[in-house]
Design a protein around this motif. Structure first.
Motif, mmCIF file in Angstrom:
data_model
loop_
_atom_site.group_PDB
_atom_site.id
_atom_site.type_symbol
_atom_site.label_atom_id
_atom_site.label_comp_id
_atom_site.label_asym_id
_atom_site.label_seq_id
_atom_site.Cartn_x
_atom_site.Cartn_y
_atom_site.Cartn_z
ATOM 1 N N LEU A 95 22.290 8.488 59.189
ATOM 2 C CA LEU A 95 21.344 8.060 58.058
ATOM 3 C C LEU A 95 21.412 8.695 56.899
ATOM 4 C CD1 LEU A 95 18.095 7.152 60.135
ATOM 5 C CD2 LEU A 95 19.648 5.575 58.669
ATOM 6 N N VAL A 96 21.544 10.224 57.026
ATOM 7 C CA VAL A 96 21.573 11.187 55.753
ATOM 8 C C VAL A 96 23.088 10.922 55.081
ATOM 9 C CG1 VAL A 96 22.031 13.323 55.117
ATOM 10 C CG2 VAL A 96 20.189 12.789 56.626
ATOM 11 N N PHE B 47 24.839 8.115 55.161
ATOM 12 C CA PHE B 47 24.776 6.671 54.769
ATOM 13 C C PHE B 47 23.872 6.802 53.290
ATOM 14 C CE2 PHE B 47 22.211 2.876 53.603
ATOM 15 C CZ PHE B 47 23.224 2.179 53.469
ATOM 16 N N HIS B 48 22.867 7.469 53.229
ATOM 17 C CA HIS B 48 21.811 7.717 52.206
ATOM 18 C C HIS B 48 22.829 8.539 50.993
ATOM 19 C CE1 HIS B 48 18.182 9.307 49.871
ATOM 20 N NE2 HIS B 48 18.600 8.093 49.173
ATOM 21 N N PHE B 49 23.408 9.379 51.339
ATOM 22 C CA PHE B 49 24.501 10.236 50.324
ATOM 23 C C PHE B 49 25.412 9.423 49.867
ATOM 24 C CE2 PHE B 49 27.886 12.794 48.993
ATOM 25 C CZ PHE B 49 27.150 13.684 48.152
ATOM 26 N N TRP C 215 25.667 6.042 49.534
ATOM 27 C CA TRP C 215 24.892 4.965 48.879
ATOM 28 C C TRP C 215 24.665 5.658 47.392
ATOM 29 C CZ3 TRP C 215 23.068 -0.171 49.438
ATOM 30 C CH2 TRP C 215 22.415 -0.466 48.558
ATOM 31 N N TRP C 216 23.815 6.683 47.433
ATOM 32 C CA TRP C 216 23.515 7.452 46.135
ATOM 33 C C TRP C 216 24.691 7.848 45.346
ATOM 34 C CZ3 TRP C 216 24.576 12.382 44.625
ATOM 35 C CH2 TRP C 216 24.271 12.839 43.361
ATOM 36 N N SER D 162 21.112 3.703 42.880
ATOM 37 C CA SER D 162 21.205 4.784 43.326
ATOM 38 C C SER D 162 19.912 5.617 44.008
ATOM 39 C CB SER D 162 22.107 5.848 42.559
ATOM 40 O OG SER D 162 21.366 6.369 41.471
ATOM 41 N N CYS D 163 18.810 5.520 42.983
ATOM 42 C CA CYS D 163 17.682 6.375 43.317
ATOM 43 C C CYS D 163 16.611 5.468 43.687
ATOM 44 C CB CYS D 163 17.338 7.084 41.993
ATOM 45 S SG CYS D 163 18.273 8.492 41.666
ATOM 46 N N GLY E 82 18.069 2.485 46.375
ATOM 47 C CA GLY E 82 18.331 3.386 47.607
ATOM 48 C C GLY E 82 17.312 3.891 48.208
ATOM 49 N N PHE E 83 16.215 4.249 47.591
ATOM 50 C CA PHE E 83 15.055 5.198 48.297
ATOM 51 C C PHE E 83 14.365 4.155 49.149
ATOM 52 C CE2 PHE E 83 10.403 5.679 48.219
ATOM 53 C CZ PHE E 83 10.354 6.820 48.830
ATOM 54 N N ILE F 18 16.664 3.154 52.311
ATOM 55 C CA ILE F 18 16.570 4.372 53.213
ATOM 56 C C ILE F 18 15.122 4.312 54.080
ATOM 57 C CG2 ILE F 18 16.067 6.412 51.956
ATOM 58 C CD1 ILE F 18 18.893 6.140 54.716
#
Length: 96
Positions: free
Chosen positions: A26-27, A29-31, A33-34, A62-63, A66-67, A70
């Protein structure tokens, strides 16, 4: 005592390792994506930016978006893949 549990194969270790790998995924993926949206859209000249709700598109995707994505993913993963495990058990590490 802790080493004794590890040798006997406490049933909670495989579950904890699986959940830790899901958290790492998950981390990552989030990175990704961002980074993809921030540096993909954000690397253009400022004059060519498009705006969504007053924010540059790269920032919005991105922010902000994306928030929320996630947060939804974490809720779904915790609800459907994670297990409630007891932190205490007998010395053999048997299931309760």
């Amino acid at each position: 005592m802790h080493e004794n549990r590890r040798r006997k194969g406490d049933w909670r270790y495989p579950i904890a390792h699986r959940e830790a790998w899901i958290g790492i995924a998950l981390v990552l993926f989030h990175f990704a994506w961002w980074y993809g949206f921030a540096y993909g859209f954000g690397s253009k000249p400022v004059e060519s930016y498009t705006y969504i709700l007053g924010f540059p598109a790269w920032f919005f995707y991105s922010c902000i978006l994306g928030f929320f994505i996630i947060i939804i993913l974490v809720i779904l993963v915790v609800r459907f893949y994670f297990q409630d495990l007891p932190l205490e058990s007998d010395e053999e590490g048997d299931r309760p």
